[in-house]
Design an enzyme around this catalytic site. Structure first.
Site: not given
Ligand SMILES: C[S@@+](CC[C@H](N)C(=O)[O-])C[C@H]1O[C@@H](n2cnc3c(N)ncnc32)[C@H](O)[C@@H]1O
Length: 241
Positions: A31, A53, A168
């Site tokens: 990841d 990616k 986050m």
């Protein structure tokens, strides 16, 4: 399939068991926030699949990641699923385990050092300190307070007496601080934001909860970042005990 928690970014913070699994893997599905430097340690011939990616401007969908894990394991390969931090802390480890289990694939778990704890620690903040608090809560700030999708009770957290560790949350920090203050948290409560913990570019700022969003933004701190809110965020190792 071995779910390996890679720690917050510094390869030195990957566990010995995690490194052992990576060295034995036939396939590593890695990841974005995984400690990619450890991938130099794989055996010759190990296939590395970088699901961070960006094909067609999107991250690899979770269903495709599940499919890759199952297909390689069903072909008899030893598959490591390498993520940043711990796979079970906002890491979809449970979903991946369920998908594997439904396909009859055995799963092993190698816990990792979550950024929720390592971020504060690397910035000199103990998430518990005997004279200051008796616990901590870890929440995602991905969904802002007041959003119908949010299941977090920010006023309850404001009254919880525990340190609050927000992952986050950089984009919603102002709204989060406002919700906590509206819920009764003292605006002068210490807070700190730590970005890129464990990477050479690690940076941190400290401010009151009332100011932490502005100070974080003014310093240019961006994701990945952890914000700690609570008296421990003002911890000073040199302060008299
Ligand atoms: C999808 S969550 C994954 C958390 C991960 N499973 C863990 O246990 O650390 C991603 C968030 O974790 C936090 N994070 C992960 N790595 C970090 C790092 N090196 N420094 C600061 N925060 C980090 C940030 O809040 C980031 O947005």
């Amino acid at each position: 399939v071995v779910l390996v928690g890679g720690g917050p970014g510094d390869p030195g913070l990957l566990t010995v068991a995690g490194l052992g699994a990576i060295r034995e893997a036939d396939v590593v599905v890695a990841d974005r926030l995984a400690p990619l430097a450890v991938l130099e340690q794989v055996r010759p011939g190990t296939e590395i699949i970088d699901v961070a990616k960006i094909p067609r401007g999107e991250f690899t969908p979770q269903e495709e990641i599940n499919r890759l894990l199952i297909a390689h394991a069903a072909a008899g390969k030893c598959v490591v699923r390498l993520k940043g931090g711990d796979n079970f802390v906002f890491g979809r480890g449970g979903e991946e385990w369920q998908a594997c289990a439904a396909a009859g694939i055995d799963v092993q778990v190698v816990p990792g050092v979550s950024a929720a704890l390592a971020g504060p620690a690397l910035a000199g903040i103990p998430v518990t300190h005997r004279s200051l608090n008796q616990g901590f809560s870890v929440v995602t700030g991905h969904v802002p307070p007041g959003d119908p999708r949010s299941t977090v009770d920010w006023s309850a957290l404001a009254r919880s007496g525990t340190a609050l560790i927000v992952l986050m949350g950089v984009a919603n920090l102002a709204a989060i601080a406002q919700a906590l203050i509206a819920g009764g948290l003292d605006p002068s409560t210490p807070a700190a934001t730590v970005s890129n913990a464990g990477y050479p570019g690690q940076r941190s700022v400290r401010a009151s909860v009332a100011d932490i969003a502005a100070v974080t933004a003014a310093a240019g701190l961006t994701a990945p970042a952890v914000t700690v809110i609570g008296s421990v965020a003002g911890f000073d190792p040199l302060a008299p005990q």
